[in-house]
Design an enzyme around this catalytic site. Structure first.
Site, PDB file in Angstrom:
ATOM      1  N   CYS A 168      92.995 -79.855  -6.064  1.00 26.03           N
ATOM      2  CA  CYS A 168      92.555 -80.650  -7.219  1.00 26.03           C
ATOM      3  C   CYS A 168      93.240 -82.018  -7.211  1.00 26.03           C
ATOM      4  CB  CYS A 168      92.793 -79.853  -8.501  1.00 26.03           C
ATOM      5  SG  CYS A 168      92.652 -80.806 -10.018  1.00 26.03           S
ATOM      6  N   GLU A 239      85.772 -78.069  -4.529  1.00 30.09           N
ATOM      7  CA  GLU A 239      85.843 -79.482  -4.940  1.00 30.09           C
ATOM      8  C   GLU A 239      84.558 -80.191  -4.504  1.00 30.09           C
ATOM      9  OE1 GLU A 239      87.780 -81.482  -6.716  1.00 30.09           O
ATOM     10  OE2 GLU A 239      89.199 -79.908  -7.238  1.00 30.09           O
TER      11      GLU A 239
HETATM   12  C1  LIG Z   1      87.018 -80.631 -10.388  1.00 24.51           C
HETATM   13  C2  LIG Z   1      88.227 -81.538 -10.463  1.00 24.51           C
HETATM   14  N1  LIG Z   1      89.085 -81.575  -9.431  1.00 24.51           N
HETATM   15  C3  LIG Z   1      90.165 -82.409  -9.533  1.00 24.51           C
HETATM   16  C4  LIG Z   1      90.417 -83.170 -10.623  1.00 24.51           C
HETATM   17  C5  LIG Z   1      91.606 -84.100 -10.676  1.00 24.51           C
HETATM   18  N2  LIG Z   1      92.676 -83.587 -11.421  1.00 24.51           N
HETATM   19  C6  LIG Z   1      89.520 -83.079 -11.661  1.00 24.51           C
HETATM   20  N3  LIG Z   1      89.670 -83.807 -12.798  1.00 24.51           N
HETATM   21  N4  LIG Z   1      88.402 -82.265 -11.599  1.00 24.51           N
END
Ligand SMILES: Cc1ncc(CN)c(N)n1
Length: 264
Positions: A168, A239
């Site tokens: 993430c 992701e």
């Molecule tokens: C799905 C997703 N992945 C990562 C991030 C970054 N923290 C986020 N806001 N959202």
């Protein structure tokens, strides 16, 4: 059918947690010295490359995303980050020492107090308020990602949890940095704030989580390291799927509107 992941001996038995020494020139030596998380990054490189080329990410660079795509992203990401906070909570419950507890606690505050800014950037461009995008149910890919993290959190160890959470911040740090480098956005760029938020800030948390995982993974048996790698790679794939979900306005095949009404 997808092939199982296999990692080389250097990955499984290498000196995870050893300092990543830039001056070593021989590749075999580099591999055997490589940090565990460096090896994870290398394994997931094709997924990172696909994410950088994804049309939603390109749309941030070019400022060409449609209002509906931005709205769908924020609705889903608001719920995703709520789940992320819960997973940090479970991680805290599995920590033995205060250092890691404090790190996870700081990250919860970061999500609650600061990660609202990139969402607000998207809302401003879409011409909607942030409040009206909160409380929606998860689309299939976001649902998959959240369930993956929560399953690992409930069933796994503290190391499993960090391996599943790391993509993430890591993917967003690299996206933000690359976009800043490529676009060199003026303040008038619609996604100036989004690019600076992730390009300037998230590397700190990525490095902190990497250090923690490198340290925690070092004494683990090979089979457990293999499992950590699988959690990491699955989160990287998810992701990509999250971006794709937002770009394509993904929804369930036969949405049931009554379910929304019951929730409200
Ligand atoms: C799905 C997703 N992945 C990562 C991030 C970054 N923290 C986020 N806001 N959202």
């Amino acid at each position: 059918m997808a092939k199982p992941l296999h990692f080389g001996a250097a990955f499984l038995y290498g000196r995870a947690g050893a300092p990543c020494l830039d001056f070593i020139e021989n590749e075999a030596e580099v591999l055997s010295m490589a940090c565990f998380t460096e090896e994870l990054r290398r394994t997931a490189d094709p997924i990172f490359t696909a994410i950088f080329a994804h049309p939603f990410v390109r749309g941030i660079a070019e400022g060409t995303l449609a209002k509906e795509q931005l709205i769908h992203y924020v609705k889903q990401d608001f719920e995703y980050l709520n789940a992320f906070i819960r997973v940090y909570g479970i991680a805290i419950s599995k920590c033995e020492h205060r250092d890691a507890m404090a790190l996870f606690n700081e990250q919860i505050s970061f999500i609650l107090d600061s990660e609202t800014h990139p969402h607000q950037n998207f809302c401003d461009v879409a011409g909607v308020t942030y409040e009206e995008l909160q409380g929606f149910s998860l689309a299939p890919s976001a649902n998959h990602y959240v369930n993956h993290m929560l399953t690992v959190a409930h069933e796994g160890t503290r190391e499993d949890i960090v391996a599943a959470l790391l993509p993430c911040p890591w993917t967003y740090t690299e996206i933000g940095r690359r976009l800043l480098e490529e676009v060199k956005p003026e303040p008038s760029h619609p996604f100036y704030e989004w690019m600076h938020f992730y390009g300037d800030r998230e590397s700190g948390i990525t490095m902190q989580l990497r250090r923690l995982l490198d340290e925690w993974a070092e004494p683990l048996p090979a089979a457990h390291k293999q499992r950590l790698a699988e959690h990491f790679v699955t989160s990287c794939q998810l992701e990509y799927m999250f971006w794709d979900m937002a770009y394509k306005l993904e929804d369930w095949p036969a949405p049931v509107t009554e379910a929304e009404a019951v929730r409200a």
